[in-house]
Design a protein around this motif. Structure first.
Motif, PDB file in Angstrom:
ATOM      1  N   VAL A  76       0.692  -1.059  -0.058  1.00 11.14           N
ATOM      2  CA  VAL A  76      -0.037   0.173   0.088  1.00 11.14           C
ATOM      3  C   VAL A  76       0.965   1.113   0.100  1.00 11.14           C
ATOM      4  O   VAL A  76       0.357   2.065  -0.582  1.00 11.14           O
ATOM      5  CB  VAL A  76      -1.004  -0.216   1.231  1.00 11.14           C
ATOM      6  N   SER A  77       2.108   1.166   0.510  1.00 12.96           N
ATOM      7  CA  SER A  77       3.136   2.423   0.564  1.00 12.96           C
ATOM      8  C   SER A  77       3.469   2.735  -0.784  1.00 12.96           C
ATOM      9  O   SER A  77       3.578   3.755  -1.242  1.00 12.96           O
ATOM     10  CB  SER A  77       4.260   2.164   1.473  1.00 12.96           C
ATOM     11  N   LYS A  78       3.273   1.856  -1.750  1.00 17.87           N
ATOM     12  CA  LYS A  78       3.797   2.011  -3.264  1.00 17.87           C
ATOM     13  C   LYS A  78       2.266   2.918  -3.822  1.00 17.87           C
ATOM     14  O   LYS A  78       2.594   3.877  -4.743  1.00 17.87           O
ATOM     15  CB  LYS A  78       3.892   0.994  -4.039  1.00 17.87           C
ATOM     16  N   LYS A  79       1.296   2.512  -3.247  1.00 25.37           N
ATOM     17  CA  LYS A  79      -0.026   3.314  -3.520  1.00 25.37           C
ATOM     18  C   LYS A  79      -0.036   4.505  -3.088  1.00 25.37           C
ATOM     19  O   LYS A  79      -0.180   5.518  -4.024  1.00 25.37           O
ATOM     20  CB  LYS A  79      -1.250   2.518  -3.351  1.00 25.37           C
ATOM     21  N   TYR A  80       0.587   4.859  -1.848  1.00 32.28           N
ATOM     22  CA  TYR A  80       0.514   6.193  -1.425  1.00 32.28           C
ATOM     23  C   TYR A  80       1.669   6.863  -2.103  1.00 32.28           C
ATOM     24  O   TYR A  80       1.363   8.006  -2.541  1.00 32.28           O
ATOM     25  CB  TYR A  80       1.209   6.121   0.080  1.00 32.28           C
ATOM     26  N   ALA A  81       2.477   6.315  -2.525  1.00 26.54           N
ATOM     27  CA  ALA A  81       3.660   7.033  -3.419  1.00 26.54           C
ATOM     28  C   ALA A  81       3.358   7.353  -4.791  1.00 26.54           C
ATOM     29  O   ALA A  81       3.789   8.260  -5.491  1.00 26.54           O
ATOM     30  CB  ALA A  81       4.973   5.999  -3.473  1.00 26.54           C
ATOM     31  N   GLU A  82       2.238   6.839  -5.161  1.00 30.84           N
ATOM     32  CA  GLU A  82       1.804   7.183  -6.690  1.00 30.84           C
ATOM     33  C   GLU A  82       1.050   8.661  -6.509  1.00 30.84           C
ATOM     34  O   GLU A  82       0.675   9.203  -7.557  1.00 30.84           O
ATOM     35  CB  GLU A  82       0.712   6.064  -7.180  1.00 30.84           C
ATOM     36  N   ASN A  83       0.533   8.947  -5.394  1.00 34.09           N
ATOM     37  CA  ASN A  83      -0.259  10.073  -5.365  1.00 34.09           C
ATOM     38  C   ASN A  83       0.586  11.415  -4.376  1.00 34.09           C
ATOM     39  O   ASN A  83       0.040  12.212  -4.708  1.00 34.09           O
ATOM     40  CB  ASN A  83      -1.596   9.707  -4.251  1.00 34.09           C
ATOM     41  N   PHE A  84       1.417  10.888  -3.622  1.00 34.94           N
ATOM     42  CA  PHE A  84       2.146  11.910  -2.698  1.00 34.94           C
ATOM     43  C   PHE A  84       3.661  11.886  -3.111  1.00 34.94           C
ATOM     44  O   PHE A  84       4.074  10.771  -3.372  1.00 34.94           O
ATOM     45  CB  PHE A  84       1.782  11.635  -1.143  1.00 34.94           C
ATOM     46  N   ALA A  85       4.264  12.838  -2.951  1.00 40.07           N
ATOM     47  CA  ALA A  85       5.719  13.142  -3.021  1.00 40.07           C
ATOM     48  C   ALA A  85       6.305  12.550  -1.836  1.00 40.07           C
ATOM     49  O   ALA A  85       7.622  12.310  -1.990  1.00 40.07           O
ATOM     50  CB  ALA A  85       6.055  14.351  -3.641  1.00 40.07           C
ATOM     51  N   ILE A  86       5.706  12.726  -0.618  1.00 39.28           N
ATOM     52  CA  ILE A  86       6.859  12.380   0.597  1.00 39.28           C
ATOM     53  C   ILE A  86       5.725  11.295   1.070  1.00 39.28           C
ATOM     54  O   ILE A  86       4.548  11.547   1.714  1.00 39.28           O
ATOM     55  CB  ILE A  86       6.653  13.668   1.545  1.00 39.28           C
ATOM     56  N   THR A  87       6.357  10.105   1.254  1.00 38.82           N
ATOM     57  CA  THR A  87       5.810   9.028   1.926  1.00 38.82           C
ATOM     58  C   THR A  87       6.474   8.434   3.280  1.00 38.82           C
ATOM     59  O   THR A  87       7.805   8.748   3.251  1.00 38.82           O
ATOM     60  CB  THR A  87       5.686   7.762   0.925  1.00 38.82           C
ATOM     61  N   ALA A  88       6.093   7.915   4.060  1.00 42.67           N
ATOM     62  CA  ALA A  88       6.683   7.408   5.252  1.00 42.67           C
ATOM     63  C   ALA A  88       7.593   6.236   5.282  1.00 42.67           C
ATOM     64  O   ALA A  88       8.630   6.119   5.645  1.00 42.67           O
ATOM     65  CB  ALA A  88       5.722   7.220   6.505  1.00 42.67           C
ATOM     66  N   VAL A  89       7.042   5.337   4.391  1.00 39.17           N
ATOM     67  CA  VAL A  89       7.976   4.196   3.698  1.00 39.17           C
ATOM     68  C   VAL A  89       8.572   4.512   2.485  1.00 39.17           C
ATOM     69  O   VAL A  89       7.419   4.648   1.479  1.00 39.17           O
ATOM     70  CB  VAL A  89       6.897   3.018   3.778  1.00 39.17           C
ATOM     71  N   LYS A  90       9.699   4.439   2.447  1.00 38.01           N
ATOM     72  CA  LYS A  90      10.539   4.785   1.039  1.00 38.01           C
ATOM     73  C   LYS A  90      10.147   3.651  -0.102  1.00 38.01           C
ATOM     74  O   LYS A  90      10.246   2.409   0.285  1.00 38.01           O
ATOM     75  CB  LYS A  90      11.832   4.936   1.342  1.00 38.01           C
ATOM     76  N   THR A  91       9.910   3.840  -1.247  1.00 38.06           N
ATOM     77  CA  THR A  91       9.556   3.014  -2.351  1.00 38.06           C
ATOM     78  C   THR A  91      10.264   3.357  -3.601  1.00 38.06           C
ATOM     79  O   THR A  91      11.156   4.426  -3.512  1.00 38.06           O
ATOM     80  CB  THR A  91       8.073   2.975  -2.762  1.00 38.06           C
ATOM     81  N   ASP A  92      10.291   2.459  -4.304  1.00 39.02           N
ATOM     82  CA  ASP A  92      10.894   2.795  -5.731  1.00 39.02           C
ATOM     83  C   ASP A  92      10.110   3.592  -6.772  1.00 39.02           C
ATOM     84  O   ASP A  92      10.479   3.646  -7.957  1.00 39.02           O
ATOM     85  CB  ASP A  92      11.525   1.435  -6.358  1.00 39.02           C
ATOM     86  N   VAL A  93       8.890   4.008  -6.206  1.00 37.57           N
ATOM     87  CA  VAL A  93       7.990   4.688  -7.204  1.00 37.57           C
ATOM     88  C   VAL A  93       8.474   6.037  -7.394  1.00 37.57           C
ATOM     89  O   VAL A  93       8.824   6.650  -6.345  1.00 37.57           O
ATOM     90  CB  VAL A  93       6.471   4.695  -6.733  1.00 37.57           C
ATOM     91  N   PRO A  94       8.585   6.534  -8.665  1.00 37.37           N
ATOM     92  CA  PRO A  94       8.994   7.891  -8.890  1.00 37.37           C
ATOM     93  C   PRO A  94       8.077   9.157  -8.362  1.00 37.37           C
ATOM     94  O   PRO A  94       6.830   8.689  -8.200  1.00 37.37           O
ATOM     95  CB  PRO A  94       9.324   8.034 -10.181  1.00 37.37           C
TER      96      PRO A  94
END
Length: 371
Positions: free
Chosen positions: A309-327
């Motif tokens: 789900v953190s990858k989904k957050y990262a698709e919408n927001f530039a700053i996420t609590a869990v780092k992912t490989d999503v640009p």
């Protein structure tokens, strides 16, 4: 950085906070994630979640956007088909007031994606149960409660942004605003809509940012000047951007996700991140303290900071609590951390009641009618 002073600095005059919000309760939309159909929607005008009171049924309060919830929940339902999730969604202020009003008889099991600054109002009243979800070690320290176990854990940060309708701007022969200062220019009179800070977390973070960046005396002077150009204050963080996208007003003071999404969806919206910096807060999760804490609630909180789900957050927001490989999504500043304005969470939390009371006294006459 969030410190223990932030956690301990809340003003205990929370009754005023409730009174500002309780009258703004809107019809609560209930999204029910079912085994057969995770996207099934139920409406309940009373604002109470539906479903059986069993260990496999959860009531989750959230201020996440409607169009995010279904997408986020899909992986939870896939992984946990025997847990039914009843979502109660509303603006940050309304969710917070609802939690406080239910203090003696809590209805929610979990709070998901609601402003950390508001969650801690509930925490000050002893309403949150400490819990360290699985994967906590992967959460950025600045986006979580430093206590062990934490009382809340962030999932992302959101910031103020202007939603500018380029078609309307051209038709009205208006320049593109680039800063907070620009919005006070006389040519923008009655061309701006903004989130109401008494019902919207987005509205509050923008007001708080002004008072902190300029100092209170100059900050209120700025807000007085901005008020001359505001046509209406709206009761959610996304409404000003949606109104701008629909061509109702050229400029909506809203937040990053909504501005970027509407542009990327093809609307004539240009996201503007003000030159002076953006106000910001953290979308966070917490476990509600109850006599019967369901195991499924902890399962939900484990999932809510998982990589999926953190990858989904990262698709919408530039700053996420869990780092992912999503640009970083297209439309955000290249370095979103540099866009964040000065934000003393301790000061904002301690002075929240006073700020909202003063803001309401000065500006509430232009608020949209409450429903």
């Amino acid at each position: 950085m969030i410190t223990r002073r932030f956690l301990n600095g809340f003003n205990r005059k929370w009754k005023n906070f409730i009174s500002l919000f309780i009258s703004s309760f809107t019809i609560v939309v209930l999204f029910t994630a079912c085994v057969a159909d995770p996207s099934q929607v139920q409406n309940n005008a009373s604002g109470n979640a539906t479903g059986t009171d069993s260990a496999e049924t959860l009531t989750v309060y959230t201020a996440l956007e409607d169009d995010q919830i279904k997408e986020y929940l899909a992986s939870f339902q896939e992984q946990n088909p025997n847990i039914k999730v009843n979502i109660v969604r509303d603006s940050t202020g309304v969710i917070t007031a609802k939690l406080l009003a239910e203090k003696d008889n809590p209805q929610a099991d979990v709070v998901w994606g609601t402003a950390a600054s508001s969650l801690l109002v509930a925490d000050q009243q002893g309403m949150l149960e400490p819990y360290a979800p699985a994967g906590l070690d992967k959460v950025t320290s600045q986006l979580r409660d430093p206590r062990n176990p934490p009382h809340w854990v962030g999932i992302d940060a959101w910031m103020s942004a202007f939603c500018v309708n380029t078609v309307e701007l051209k038709e009205k022969n208006l320049p593109m605003p680039k800063s907070w200062a620009d919005l006070t220019k006389p040519e923008y009179k009655n061309q701006i809509v903004m989130s109401n800070p008494a019902s919207s977390g987005t509205g509050f973070l923008s007001v708080s940012a002004m008072l902190q960046m300029k100092g209170e005396e100059e900050g209120w002077k700025y807000l007085d000047s901005l008020h001359q150009n505001v046509a209406q204050y709206m009761h959610s963080g996304s409404r000003p951007c949606k109104a701008a996208g629909a061509g109702e007003y050229p400029i909506g003071i809203s937040f990053d996700y909504r501005a970027v999404k509407q542009k990327n969806d093809g609307e004539p919206i240009e996201p503007v991140f003000p030159a002076e910096g953006s106000g910001w807060d953290i979308e966070a999760n917490a476990l509600i303290k109850k006599a019967n804490i369901k195991p499924a609630a902890k399962t939900f909180l484990d999932w809510a900071i998982s990589e999926d789900v953190s990858k989904k957050y990262a698709e919408n927001f530039a700053i996420t609590a869990v780092k992912t490989d999503v640009p970083i999504p297209q439309g955000y500043p290249a370095d979103p951390l540099k866009q964040l304005a000065k934000n003393d969470f301790n000061w904002a939390a301690t002075n929240r009641d006073r700020i909202l009371e003063e803001w309401t006294k000065r500006f509430d006459a232009k608020s949209e009618p409450k429903t």
